[in-house]
Design an enzyme around this catalytic site. Structure first.
Site, PDB file in Angstrom:
ATOM      1  N   ASP A  27       0.862  -1.186   0.000  1.00  0.00           N
ATOM      2  CA  ASP A  27       0.000   0.000   0.000  1.00  0.00           C
ATOM      3  C   ASP A  27       0.893   1.230   0.000  1.00  0.00           C
ATOM      4  O   ASP A  27       1.766   1.364   0.856  1.00  0.00           O
ATOM      5  CB  ASP A  27      -0.874   0.026   1.261  1.00  0.00           C
ATOM      6  CG  ASP A  27      -2.018  -0.967   1.169  1.00  0.00           C
ATOM      7  OD1 ASP A  27      -2.120  -1.660   0.138  1.00  0.00           O
ATOM      8  OD2 ASP A  27      -2.806  -1.058   2.133  1.00  0.00           O
ATOM      9  N   ASP A  62     -13.724  -6.859  -4.947  1.00  0.00           N
ATOM     10  CA  ASP A  62     -13.842  -7.076  -3.503  1.00  0.00           C
ATOM     11  C   ASP A  62     -15.194  -7.725  -3.261  1.00  0.00           C
ATOM     12  O   ASP A  62     -16.231  -7.130  -3.583  1.00  0.00           O
ATOM     13  CB  ASP A  62     -13.778  -5.743  -2.749  1.00  0.00           C
ATOM     14  CG  ASP A  62     -12.406  -5.086  -2.856  1.00  0.00           C
ATOM     15  OD1 ASP A  62     -11.434  -5.794  -3.201  1.00  0.00           O
ATOM     16  OD2 ASP A  62     -12.298  -3.870  -2.608  1.00  0.00           O
TER      17      ASP A  62
END
Lengths: 252, 205
Positions: free
Chosen positions: A11, A130
């Site tokens: 990230d 997701d």
């Protein structure tokens, strides 16, 4: 024979790696380029950078990170996060990214998948999904905005549509398994992988080398992605690959 | 100097960076003069075959690449760049290629995942080729939905296995092509690139 891929995910916010990274051999654990090079040396098969910058400046910084990374590593890498146009894709690909991950923007504008695949080739376009189990439906639902918003869309249907629109690969994250370290979501992964003809990267829930073996056999995944277990050195990429070899799974 | 031919189809930066790491002087260029003056050239490429050929034709670089090859200077096509060396492709219709190698490019057809994406192992079909000097076969990174079928067995230097033997490296004289991405293929990929650069006249390196 094609090998199964192990993919660490970083990230990145405003050009820096965020979320815990616990490496001793780094001058600067927040530098994405240095971490990327380390994972390359450790035998990672690919890398994913997820840009979680909220600002225009942060996104501009990502281009520079991509440019520097492309010069440092000898494995492919995907950049995802906040990409909403084919111009965004072009900038990142020109800077040296190999693939582009799109998630929320693809749900909002499915033509982005079609256009991206047509312009840059299917192999560049990774549709990130997701998914969370919806007990009422008895199957999985797609969520967007980092898992905050439900869409009412069935994950299996969206996976097939993404394939039809030209996606070259799916990055499938189980929101139910994510963060648990109890293992990948095998039923979800197997269901999606079995319903499309493109490779599926399983994500969410990895806690041990054993979990990767399961997701490649029972889960029918083509690649497995994890973040924190690699960042915190709970398991190294070498450990995972040794365990997979012992299970008869083909790895590089 | 090694020219990296820029015709608007992708991954130029990583190829040039990889060559620079090997100590080569490179230039990303779309100038026919600069390409023809180079000692070696790389034809990269990702994307669709038809678009790539259209770009090459519109810029006149198709003729430049053919002329470069006819001079006997080392030329390396990578991924789509390798496929373009052949006569034709069936990707989204029928498209004529550069015709530097006899053969055609066809889609993977079967009950398996396409694209062929990931690390797969090379088998050297002609281990004595200078491209393989000092190297053992190993894993390299592929990503493609179409694959080349060379007409001449002698043009096939290495294969990989994906539900069938798949063309991985082709070569004829100083002309080479790699279906995988050597710049993304770890140490073996870099070693193959290094061996290619060794075929380029030393004065330029």
């Amino acid at each position: 024979m094609l090998s199964k891929r192990i993919i660490p995910c970083l990230d990145v916010k405003d050009g820096r790696v965020v979320k815990g990274v616990n490496f001793v051999n780094l001058r600067d654990a927040g530098d994405p380029v240095e971490l990327a090079a380390l994972y390359d040396r450790e035998g990672a098969d690919e890398l994913v950078f997820l840009d979680i910058s909220a600002s225009v400046e942060g996104r501009a910084t990502m281009i520079e990170v991509v440019r520097r990374t492309a010069g440092e590593i000898t494995i492919p890498f995907t950049v995802g996060g906040g990409i909403s146009s084919t111009d965004d894709m072009k900038r990142l690909l020109r800077a040296g990214a190999d693939k582009i991950g799109i998630n929320t923007a693809a749900i909002r504008h499915p033509d982005l998948v079609t256009d991206g695949a047509r312009i840059f080739g299917a192999q560049c376009i990774v549709v990130a999904i997701d998914a969370k189990f919806n007990a009422e439906w008895g199957e999985w639902e797609v969520f967007t905005h980092g898992g905050r918003n439900s869409t009412g869309i069935k994950a299996l249907e969206w996976a097939k549509e993404a394939e039809c629109r030209g996606a070259g690969e799916l990055l499938l994250t189980s929101m139910d398994a994510d963060g648990t370290k109890d293992g990948f979501d095998l039923p979800l992964t197997a269901a999606v992988s079995g319903s499309v003809g493109i490779p599926v990267i399983a994500s969410g829930g990895a806690g041990s080398a054993r979990h990767f073996a399961e997701v490649f056999t029972d889960g029918r995944a083509d690649a497995g992605l994890a973040a924190s277990i690699f960042h915190y050195k709970e398991v190294t990429i070498r450990d995972v690959k040794d365990a997979l070899r012992a299970e008869g799974v083909n790895v590089r | 100097m090694i020219a990296i031919i820029d015709y608007g189809m992708g991954n130029l930066h990583s190829v040039s960076k990889a060559l620079e790491r090997l100590g080569c002087e490179t230039a990303v260029t779309s100038s026919p003069e600069e390409i023809l003056a180079a000692d070696g050239a790389v034809l990269p490429g990702v994307g669709a075959f038809g678009d790539a050929m259209r770009n090459l034709r519109e810029t006149g670089l198709d003729a430049t690449v053919k002329e470069f090859a006819s001079l006997g200077k080392p030329l390396l096509g990578i991924c789509l760049g390798m496929q373009l060396l052949f006569d034709e492709s069936e990707e989204h219709g029928r498209h004529e290629g550069l015709g530097l190698l006899p053969g055609r490019v066809v889609r993977f057809e079967g009950d398996y995942k396409v694209p062929h994406m990931g690390w797969n192992e090379l088998t050297f079909a002609q281990a004595s080729n200078p491209l393989f000097e000092g190297l053992q076969p190993g894993y390299v990174y592929f990503v493609h939905s179409y694959h080349a079928l060379p007409e001449k067995r002698e043009d096939l230097l290495a294969t990989t296995d994906y539900h069938q033997p798949v063309t991985a490296i082709v070569g004829r004289g100083s002309l080479y092509g790699m279906q995988f991405h050597p710049e993304k293929s770890g140490e073996l990929g870099m070693a193959l690139l290094r061996n290619f650069t060794r075929l380029v006249p030393a004065r330029s390196l």
